[in-house]
Design an enzyme around this catalytic site. Structure first.
Site, PDB file in Angstrom:
ATOM      1  N   GLY A  80      38.965 124.310   6.540  1.00 21.72           N
ATOM      2  CA  GLY A  80      40.196 123.841   7.159  1.00 21.72           C
ATOM      3  C   GLY A  80      40.899 124.977   7.900  1.00 21.72           C
ATOM      4  N   GLN A  81      41.999 124.648   8.554  1.00 23.55           N
ATOM      5  CA  GLN A  81      42.719 125.650   9.336  1.00 23.55           C
ATOM      6  C   GLN A  81      43.235 126.791   8.464  1.00 23.55           C
ATOM      7  OE1 GLN A  81      45.039 123.664  12.878  1.00 23.55           O
ATOM      8  NE2 GLN A  81      45.250 122.327  11.093  1.00 23.55           N
ATOM      9  N   LEU A  82      43.787 126.459   7.305  1.00 23.77           N
ATOM     10  CA  LEU A  82      44.271 127.495   6.401  1.00 23.77           C
ATOM     11  C   LEU A  82      43.112 128.286   5.817  1.00 23.77           C
ATOM     12  CD1 LEU A  82      46.354 129.019   4.759  1.00 23.77           C
ATOM     13  CD2 LEU A  82      46.386 127.104   3.135  1.00 23.77           C
ATOM     14  N   ALA A 100      42.533 119.319   1.006  1.00 19.64           N
ATOM     15  CA  ALA A 100      43.457 118.180   1.021  1.00 19.64           C
ATOM     16  C   ALA A 100      42.836 117.011   1.775  1.00 19.64           C
ATOM     17  CB  ALA A 100      44.781 118.556   1.673  1.00 19.64           C
ATOM     18  N   TYR A 106      50.263 109.013   1.403  1.00 22.63           N
ATOM     19  CA  TYR A 106      49.881 110.423   1.546  1.00 22.63           C
ATOM     20  C   TYR A 106      50.966 111.310   0.919  1.00 22.63           C
ATOM     21  CZ  TYR A 106      49.417 115.014   3.707  1.00 22.63           C
ATOM     22  OH  TYR A 106      49.334 116.368   3.905  1.00 22.63           O
ATOM     23  N   LYS A 146      50.693 113.875  -2.376  1.00 26.65           N
ATOM     24  CA  LYS A 146      51.019 115.296  -2.334  1.00 26.65           C
ATOM     25  C   LYS A 146      52.103 115.650  -3.354  1.00 26.65           C
ATOM     26  CE  LYS A 146      49.497 117.928   0.134  1.00 26.65           C
ATOM     27  NZ  LYS A 146      48.287 118.796  -0.030  1.00 26.65           N
ATOM     28  N   TRP A 186      53.266 120.825   9.704  1.00 31.04           N
ATOM     29  CA  TRP A 186      52.801 120.850  11.099  1.00 31.04           C
ATOM     30  C   TRP A 186      51.964 122.098  11.408  1.00 31.04           C
ATOM     31  CZ3 TRP A 186      57.884 119.167  14.091  1.00 31.04           C
ATOM     32  CH2 TRP A 186      58.359 117.970  13.537  1.00 31.04           C
TER      33      TRP A 186
END
Length: 446
Positions: free
Chosen positions: A177-179, A224, A290, A294, A314
């Protein structure tokens, strides 16, 4: 009660109260202080004074003491990267003394009396496959001439040639993922796991058995289920709950069992967006499935004593995201209809990754932290316009529409908070200042 510094980071000598009478003596040898998980209790009987054992560095912590007699305990720091690597310390251990020996510190002792019984608690079970390290017992100035030394101990190398014990590792889920990608640059020695490597939907007992968790210090959960609209379907609802809620619960169980730090990444979607800014103290009030999944994940992660729940919003980084889509449309000369009634601060994945590593490095107080990029809050359409400008295009290519108008044109969507701005006071108080999101956007698109 503990004694002054031993000169070896984390090595602690404790003075114990011994209560004696005509029958003998009694002591509380260990009553949860220092805190450690006890997996094994070992006893070493030494028939003759002068018997010497060491120096052995195991990949687990020890708590050493004596049941009968006295020993001279000795230690050498063999931990890779330790600020006190190579330091030595020795002291006598009688019934009124115990020593906490951190993982990777070589341990040895010499019996000072005949019939000495030496005992030690460990927070991992002995294994022939564990990674051990050794140095010669000759590094120590023993009070007696060493006797009864084993053949193996005679073969241990001098300190200068000893193999250091590597530090405990960090496991990162959601590696692709991006993170996860942003964390790779900051944690090159961590274990990065995609779903095929470590599936949070697997049974808890499988995840517990999947790794030797005693060799880890930290879990960063960047995995996630992020399909906000998809989570509203029957199949998506179950998937979102399995990954976002039950997954963190399993990680919290592992982290609690093995005394690990757990970093769990959450979302602004845990709020209904009815206030202008969201603090860490605000009670979750999700609008969507969602968001509910979370919020449940936050509660599960918080059950781990050593936890950081990191709320963000975001995110843009390497991969598919809102910023990348807007920049692509701008470069193609296309236009975009973007909602104008949802406001927040975007988060550069690099800021999020750096903020998480900062919390771990400074050993900040455990709890919930908001981490986004800095700067002024902006609506989605304003952010889209900024992306168009950063891509060298005219911001008039962005048409502001309300959420209701957008759904009339494109179909219904899961409810989203109107206000997603997360306060940054708490993370900034720890010494971390994120990048202004407009600067981050220019760097990202450029």
């Amino acid at each position: 009660m503990t004694t002054p510094s031993t000169g070896i980071d984390g090595l602690v000598v404790r003075n114990l109260q011994v209560h004696g009478d005509n029958r003998g003596w009694f002591k509380e040898n260990w009553a949860g202080e220092p805190p450690m998980r006890v997996e094994q209790n070992n006893v070493s009987f030494n028939a003759s004074r002068g018997a010497t054992r060491g120096m052995h560095a195991e990949p687990w912590d020890k708590y050493v003491s004596v049941a009968t007699g006295r020993v001279f305990g000795a230690w050498v720091d063999l931990r890779e990267g330790s600020p006190t690597f190579g330091a030595k310390f020795g002291c006598e251990i009688g019934p009124d003394t115990a020593v906490f020996v951190p993982r990777g510190v070589a341990n040895g002792f010499q019996a000072l009396e005949d019939g000495t019984t030496y005992i030690y608690l460990c927070n991992a079970r002995w294994s022939p496959d564990a990674q051990y390290a050794f140095c010669s017992y000759k590094e120590i100035e023993w009070p007696l001439e060493p006797t009864e030394v084993s053949a193996k101990d005679e073969q241990h190398p001098p300190l200068i040639s000893a193999t250091p014990v590597p530090p405990r590792r960090t496991l990162v889920t959601g590696a692709n993922g991006q993170l996860g990608k942003a964390l790779r640059a900051l944690l090159p020695d961590a274990d990065f796991c995609a779903r095929e490597d470590f599936d949070l939907t697997a049974p808890a007992e499988e995840l517990l058995a999947a790794r030797d968790w005693s060799q880890y210090s930290t879990i960063i959960n960047a995995a996630a289920f992020n399909d906000v609209n998809g989570a509203e379907t029957t199949e998506g609802r179950a998937a979102a709950w399995a990954v976002n809620a039950l997954g963190p619960a399993k990680l919290a169980q592992i982290a609690t069992t093995y005394d690990l730090k757990l970093v769990h990444v959450s979302s602004d979607y845990v709020f209904d967006g009815t206030v202008a800014e969201h603090t860490e103290e605000e009670t979750p009030s999700p609008l969507s499935v969602y968001g509910a999944s979370k919020a449940a994940g936050e509660a599960a992660a918080a059950a781990c004593p050593r936890h950081y729940v990191v709320r963000t919003a975001w995110v843009f980084g390497e991969g598919s995201n809102f910023m990348a889509t807007m920049a692509r449309l701008a470069s193609q000369g296309a236009t975009a209809q973007v909602v104008c009634d949802q406001r927040g601060r975007p988060t550069w994945a690099e800021d999020l990754a750096k903020g998480i590593v900062h919390l771990l490095d400074v050993e900040a107080d455990y709890g919930i932290y908001n981490i986004t990029s800095g700067g002024d809050p902006a609506t989605r359409d304003e952010i889209a316009m900024a992306a168009f400008v950063a891509a060298g295009s005219n911001p008039t290519g962005v048409t502001p529409v309300t959420t209701a108008q957008y759904q009339e044109l494109h179909g219904p969507e899961a409810a989203r908070p109107a206000e997603s701005t997360l306060t940054l006071d708490k993370i900034e108080a720890t010494g971390f200042t994120p990048t202004n999101w407009r600067v981050a956007l220019a760097l990202y698109v450029g």
